[in-house]
Design a protein around this motif. Structure first.
Motif, PDB file in Angstrom:
ATOM      1  N   SER A  80       6.177  10.337   8.479  1.00 23.34           N
ATOM      2  CA  SER A  80       5.659  10.760   7.166  1.00 23.34           C
ATOM      3  C   SER A  80       6.804  10.964   6.184  1.00 23.34           C
ATOM      4  N   VAL A  81       7.921  11.524   6.676  1.00 24.78           N
ATOM      5  CA  VAL A  81       9.091  11.698   5.811  1.00 24.78           C
ATOM      6  C   VAL A  81       9.712  10.343   5.508  1.00 24.78           C
ATOM      7  N   ASP A 123       0.815  -1.217   0.000  1.00 25.70           N
ATOM      8  CA  ASP A 123       0.000   0.000   0.000  1.00 25.70           C
ATOM      9  C   ASP A 123       0.850   1.269   0.000  1.00 25.70           C
ATOM     10  N   LEU A 124       1.962   1.234   0.682  1.00 26.48           N
ATOM     11  CA  LEU A 124       2.763   2.452   0.815  1.00 26.48           C
ATOM     12  C   LEU A 124       3.504   2.799  -0.461  1.00 26.48           C
ATOM     13  N   ASP A 181       8.127   7.554   5.267  1.00 31.06           N
ATOM     14  CA  ASP A 181       7.269   6.932   4.240  1.00 31.06           C
ATOM     15  C   ASP A 181       7.572   7.508   2.861  1.00 31.06           C
ATOM     16  N   LYS A 182       7.811   8.816   2.822  1.00 27.61           N
ATOM     17  CA  LYS A 182       8.144   9.453   1.538  1.00 27.61           C
ATOM     18  C   LYS A 182       9.443   8.893   0.977  1.00 27.61           C
ATOM     19  N   VAL A 183      10.414   8.668   1.836  1.00 23.93           N
ATOM     20  CA  VAL A 183      11.693   8.106   1.394  1.00 23.93           C
ATOM     21  C   VAL A 183      11.485   6.725   0.791  1.00 23.93           C
ATOM     22  N   LEU A 184      10.690   5.890   1.460  1.00 30.98           N
ATOM     23  CA  LEU A 184      10.425   4.543   0.936  1.00 30.98           C
ATOM     24  C   LEU A 184       9.711   4.600  -0.407  1.00 30.98           C
ATOM     25  N   ARG A 185       8.758   5.512  -0.525  1.00 34.86           N
ATOM     26  CA  ARG A 185       8.030   5.621  -1.809  1.00 34.86           C
ATOM     27  C   ARG A 185       8.965   6.048  -2.934  1.00 34.86           C
ATOM     28  N   GLU A 186       9.824   7.023  -2.659  1.00 36.16           N
ATOM     29  CA  GLU A 186      10.710   7.516  -3.718  1.00 36.16           C
ATOM     30  C   GLU A 186      11.769   6.479  -4.087  1.00 36.16           C
TER      31      GLU A 186
END
Length: 467
Positions: free
Chosen positions: A347-348, A300-301, A350-355
């Protein structure tokens, strides 16, 4: 999504829907569903699939179904028992074969073209649903006008002209209203959230690792079985009809036998169209259900495959690959991820993992698949040809791109890359790659270690390359 575009620019779902429309057109043309007999001629409503194709797709599709409609009309008009007004639609029975071809096929293709162009022009309007009703209301008269005008011009002895198309009675009004209701209803259904979600699932199922190619063979076998059964049934009833007529004292001449065969082939074609609809629907349901299962395994992430699906894909790739193919397996671990979470917040993090997931897909996606197999750990399997030098270049690019994603802090990954020869035991690949990953961590992180077992040059047999 570009991979799933076909020659007219539509999706897989649209192709299936178009195939069903063709089957429905054949079914209507070869059964009572598409014709109402009003002496001395038959009034047809078999042009409805043409309207639906023009409304949902475009001129190309409506012309194609118009051709199917015309060929079916020509076939049915070729029986010896048809009325004179119908016989002119057959190039085998009329005095002018070319004119009959235009009358039976050309007029229907022209009707499909006009309808498709009208719907395409109306689609640019914000009031498209209104114009759907207008076009559907006028279409039956346009069809009659084209056919009757052609009959009057090509076969004037029958007494028909364009004026015949202008005659309206209660039945014509009912047919016109029926056209409007059916086309409008199908448009609303096609645009509904349920159908659009189904369409999205089927369109995206092309990248579904849970979809089995073997199922395609099963559906093909099922379709072949249905065709055989329909052919056997048609042949059986043709023989029994001839036998029945002879038992009743009716001599079965060559002409009667030919007409019986025409009827049986017509029955066979109608049955095959039902089979086509069944197979398409079953195949669509299978693709939809397998994709829903696939969706449930997506992380999901990050939007890439989760651990279970990724390992399933790896195992499937090993079984599907022939011997002597070279592949790579990578473990990618985010360095000091806990510190990133503690410093900048989840939240940051999670952003790192997404990128990181996005960059893995962008840089290595054309050669294989990526998955998230743990909290801050990713894996990539490369099953397409990729040289060691190119892999090094792309891994360097990846480390450079991710390094600047956070202001004031360098983001890095430790990467272990293991080269293997297909097929290989997946557990063995994981163990080997995990060992290489820890070598990268021991060397200070923010680097990659590659273990290659296949030489790039004839005089070198083994590498143990560290970066």
């Amino acid at each position: 999504m570009d991979k799933i575009k076909n020659w007219w620019g539509a999706s897989c779902f649209d192709r299936y829907a178009f195939g069903i429309l063709i089957a429905i057109e054949i079914l209507m043309s070869f059964t009572f569903l598409g014709y109402i007999h009003i002496p001395p001629i038959s009034v047809t409503i078999a042009y409805l699939p043409i309207l639906v194709a023009g409304c949902l797709f475009g001129p190309g599709q409506s012309v194609a179904i118009g051709l199917v409609f015309g060929i079916a009309s020509m076939y049915k008009a070729s029986a010896s028992y048809v009325m004179s007004a119908d016989a002119v639609f057959s190039p085998f029975l009329s005095s002018s074969p070319v004119d009959s071809l235009w009358l039976s096929i050309g007029t229907r293709a022209l009707f499909g073209l006009l309808v498709g162009i009208a719907f395409r022009a109306a689609r640019k309007s914000r009031r498209y649903p209104f114009w759907i009703g207008v076009i559907s209301l006028v279409a039956p008269r346009v069809h009659s006008l084209i056919v009757y005008t052609s009959m009057g011009a090509l076969f004037p002895e029958l007494g028909y002209s364009y004026i015949s198309a202008l005659h309206l009675d209660l039945g014509d009004v009912v047919f016109a209203i029926l056209c409007v209701a059916i086309v409008e209803l199908l448009w609303v259904i096609y645009q509904s959230d349920t159908i659009q979600n189904t369409k999205l699932c089927i369109d995206q199922s092309i990248d579904n690792p849970y979809a089995s190619e073997r199922m395609n063979l099963y559906f093909t076998g099922f379709a072949f079985f249905m065709v055989c059964m329909a052919v056997f049934a048609a042949r059986y009833f043709s023989q029994r009809e001839s036998y029945m007529l002879e038992r009743h004292g009716i001599a079965v001449t060559d002409m009667i036998s030919a007409d019986l065969m025409l009827l049986q082939l017509q029955f066979l074609t109608a049955m095959l169209s039902l089979n086509v609809i069944s197979v398409i629907l079953l195949f669509s349901v299978y693709k939809y259900m397998s994709y829903k299962e696939y969706q449930g395994e997506i992380d999901d992430l990050t939007g890439i495959m989760g651990r279970k699906m990724f390992l399933y894909y790896c195992d499937k790739t090993q079984k599907a690959s022939g011997p002597e193919r070279i592949g790579w397996f990578l473990f990618v671990d985010v360095d000091y991820f806990k510190a990133i979470n503690d410093t900048f917040g989840h939240s940051v993090g999670d952003k790192v993992l997404r990128e990181i997931a996005v960059n893995l897909q962008d840089i290595l996606g054309e050669f294989g698949k990526a998955g998230r197999i743990g909290g801050d750990e990713f894996a990539v399997i490369i099953d397409k040809p990729l040289s060691r030098q190119e892999l090094e270049r792309r891994l360097g690019q990846f480390l450079e791109v991710i390094s600047g994603m956070l202001p004031g802090r360098k983001v890095s990954c430790s990467i272990g890359a293991h080269q293997f020869i297909f097929p290989q035991n997946v557990k063995h690949i994981l163990t080997q790659t995990d060992t290489i990953l820890y070598e990268a961590k021991e060397k200070g992180r923010a680097c990659y270690v590659i273990k290659a077992c296949v030489p790039d040059k004839p005089d070198r047999k083994h590498w143990d390359t560290e970066k």
